[in-house]
Design a protein around this motif. Structure first.
Motif, mmCIF file in Angstrom:
data_model
loop_
_atom_site.group_PDB
_atom_site.id
_atom_site.type_symbol
_atom_site.label_atom_id
_atom_site.label_comp_id
_atom_site.label_asym_id
_atom_site.label_seq_id
_atom_site.Cartn_x
_atom_site.Cartn_y
_atom_site.Cartn_z
ATOM 1 N N THR A 1 79.579 80.938 73.894
ATOM 2 C CA THR A 1 81.028 80.855 74.054
ATOM 3 C C THR A 1 81.526 79.442 73.784
ATOM 4 O OG1 THR A 1 81.029 82.657 75.669
ATOM 5 C CG2 THR A 1 82.932 81.184 75.672
ATOM 6 N N GLU B 1 81.579 78.576 70.132
ATOM 7 C CA GLU B 1 82.679 79.203 69.398
ATOM 8 C C GLU B 1 84.030 78.610 69.790
ATOM 9 O OE1 GLU B 1 83.746 83.741 67.920
ATOM 10 O OE2 GLU B 1 82.457 83.436 69.668
ATOM 11 N N PHE B 2 84.157 78.191 71.068
ATOM 12 C CA PHE B 2 85.419 77.644 71.594
ATOM 13 C C PHE B 2 85.116 76.324 72.310
ATOM 14 C CE2 PHE B 2 85.626 82.325 71.757
ATOM 15 C CZ PHE B 2 86.716 82.560 70.931
ATOM 16 N N ARG C 1 87.446 75.026 75.229
ATOM 17 C CA ARG C 1 87.855 76.038 76.216
ATOM 18 C C ARG C 1 88.093 75.408 77.590
ATOM 19 N NH1 ARG C 1 84.617 80.411 79.298
ATOM 20 N NH2 ARG C 1 86.013 82.211 79.362
ATOM 21 N N THR D 1 90.538 77.129 71.447
ATOM 22 C CA THR D 1 90.788 77.188 70.010
ATOM 23 C C THR D 1 89.532 77.719 69.330
ATOM 24 O OG1 THR D 1 92.183 75.216 70.240
ATOM 25 C CG2 THR D 1 91.603 75.916 68.007
ATOM 26 N N HIS D 2 89.716 78.688 68.447
ATOM 27 C CA HIS D 2 88.579 79.335 67.779
ATOM 28 C C HIS D 2 88.135 78.485 66.593
ATOM 29 C CE1 HIS D 2 86.826 83.003 65.489
ATOM 30 N NE2 HIS D 2 85.936 82.524 66.328
ATOM 31 N N THR D 3 87.228 77.539 66.856
ATOM 32 C CA THR D 3 86.811 76.602 65.822
ATOM 33 C C THR D 3 85.352 76.747 65.413
ATOM 34 O OG1 THR D 3 86.372 74.931 67.522
ATOM 35 C CG2 THR D 3 88.538 74.888 66.462
ATOM 36 N N TYR E 1 83.373 86.555 67.718
ATOM 37 C CA TYR E 1 84.667 86.950 67.164
ATOM 38 C C TYR E 1 84.774 86.676 65.663
ATOM 39 C CZ TYR E 1 85.758 87.373 72.077
ATOM 40 O OH TYR E 1 85.727 87.740 73.397
ATOM 41 N N PRO F 1 85.376 81.157 62.092
ATOM 42 C CA PRO F 1 86.459 80.411 62.752
ATOM 43 C C PRO F 1 87.816 80.697 62.124
ATOM 44 C CG PRO F 1 84.589 78.972 62.300
ATOM 45 C CD PRO F 1 84.303 80.257 61.610
ATOM 46 N N THR F 2 88.787 80.914 62.967
ATOM 47 C CA THR F 2 90.146 81.186 62.494
ATOM 48 C C THR F 2 91.091 80.028 62.769
ATOM 49 O OG1 THR F 2 90.787 82.178 64.602
ATOM 50 C CG2 THR F 2 89.840 83.655 62.930
ATOM 51 N N ILE G 1 92.335 88.466 73.388
ATOM 52 C CA ILE G 1 91.610 87.573 72.490
ATOM 53 C C ILE G 1 91.629 88.131 71.071
ATOM 54 C CG2 ILE G 1 89.357 86.568 71.984
ATOM 55 C CD1 ILE G 1 88.765 86.657 75.004
ATOM 56 N N MET H 1 93.503 86.731 67.587
ATOM 57 C CA MET H 1 92.721 86.419 66.386
ATOM 58 C C MET H 1 93.323 87.065 65.136
ATOM 59 S SD MET H 1 89.913 84.665 67.136
ATOM 60 C CE MET H 1 88.778 84.349 68.481
#
Length: 325
Positions: A64, A67-68, A71, A99-101, A106, A109-110, A141, A145
């Protein structure tokens, strides 16, 4: 002296312990502290899965944060009840930002900025968490996205190896026993909220205008924020109508009234039965579904003034998709 026997003197209250270890693990990157705060045989139940053992929890935490990376877990409230002199059960409501970096569960990265809630019930003793139940607003979530919840869930099943190999959602058949066997406390405010939810699920929707403040503030799954009794009626009716024959059960109930705060309550509940009606989950499929839900509420002079209710829509859709192909 510690606030309870067996806890580190660093902690001065139940709320301080829950908020403090959350900060240690996530914001302060103390993933190693999970070896101390979470026992090797801890069971963590969420609508998406049942995990036993610290190794799986540590791996999920690392994934997690990869990915974030930014967070944050903002503790909005901790409702708790004592169990023994050396233990307590807490219901922790968190507002998460991230932030989805990074790549991960998921997808690629978006760069999307997310905001969603979690409610976690933790049984704590010996300076750690010994048993846990958690609902994360996965639908919020996924939507933030830019994905459709059903399509994303279908993709998740494929990424996990297909219908035969994928991770099974939480249900009575996948649940595992833990050390906590309690049902909460007998506080008036917990009983009040349990009665409201039980009557709603018994199709007595007139209980909403009778017991909610007309100006109530409502936060539901999908990170939906609404106001007023009509909105509460729509949300609960849409859920119940999707599973009209399902059995509703209050699995845990707590109420509390502390100085400087309004009376509050926390309920963990479930719906178990067939998807045999129209509602939030589309056309009836007859799929057997287990819905794990959590609700917190605050009461004011004119009734229930604030409500937070979470379910994991993706776990519900996963059960429907697995049953229907």
């Amino acid at each position: 002296m510690p606030f309870r026997p067996g806890f580190d003197p660093r902690w001065t209250s139940e709320e301080g312990f829950i908020l403090g270890i959350t900060s240690d693990i996530w914001e302060d990157r103390g993933i190693h502290t999970l070896h101390d705060y979470y026992g090797p045989d801890l069971v963590v139940r969420s609508p998406a899965s049942v995990i036993k053992g610290n190794a799986g929890i540590i791996a999920a935490t690392q994934a997690t944060l990869a990915e974030f990376p930014d967070r944050e877990l903002l503790g909005e409230d901790v409702i708790w009840t004592g169990v023994t002199p050396g233990s307590f059960l807490s219901s922790h409501r968190l507002l998460c930002t991230a932030t989805h970096t990074g790549p991960g569960m998921y997808g690629a990265p978006t760069g999307r900025r997310l905001e969603y809630r979690i409610i976690a019930d933790c049984f704590c003793e010996n300076n750690g968490v010994a048993d846990e139940w958690l609902v994360r607003d996965q639908g919020a979530i996924v939507r933030q996205m830019g994905r459709d919840v059903v399509d994303w869930t279908r993709d998740l099943i494929a990424r996990e190896g297909g219908p035969e190999a994928c991770i099974r959602p939480m249900s009575p058949s996948t649940d595992l026993p833990g050390p906590y066997r309690g049902r909460g406390n007998d506080n008036t405010h917990g009983a009040r909220l349990a009665d409201i939810l039980t009557r709603i699920m018994a199709d007595e929707f007139s209980v909403i205008p009778a017991t909610y403040d007309r100006a109530c503030e409502l936060a539901y799954w999908g990170h939906s924020h609404q106001h007023g009794t009509d909105a509460a009626d729509r949300q609960w009716l849409g859920l119940r109508s999707a599973f009209p024959s399902a059995t509703f059960r209050v699995d845990h109930v707590m109420g509390v009234e502390t100085k400087g705060t309004p009376p509050r309550a926390a309920i963990r509940w479930s719906l178990h039965g067939r998807h045999d009606g129209w509602g939030h989950f589309g056309a009836p499929t007859r799929a057997e579904v287990y819905v794990m839900g959590m609700t917190q509420a605050e009461f004011g002079p004119w009734g229930l003034r604030r409500e937070w209710t979470l379910i994991d829509e993706t776990a519900v859709w996963k059960q429907i998709l697995l049953a229907t192909g």
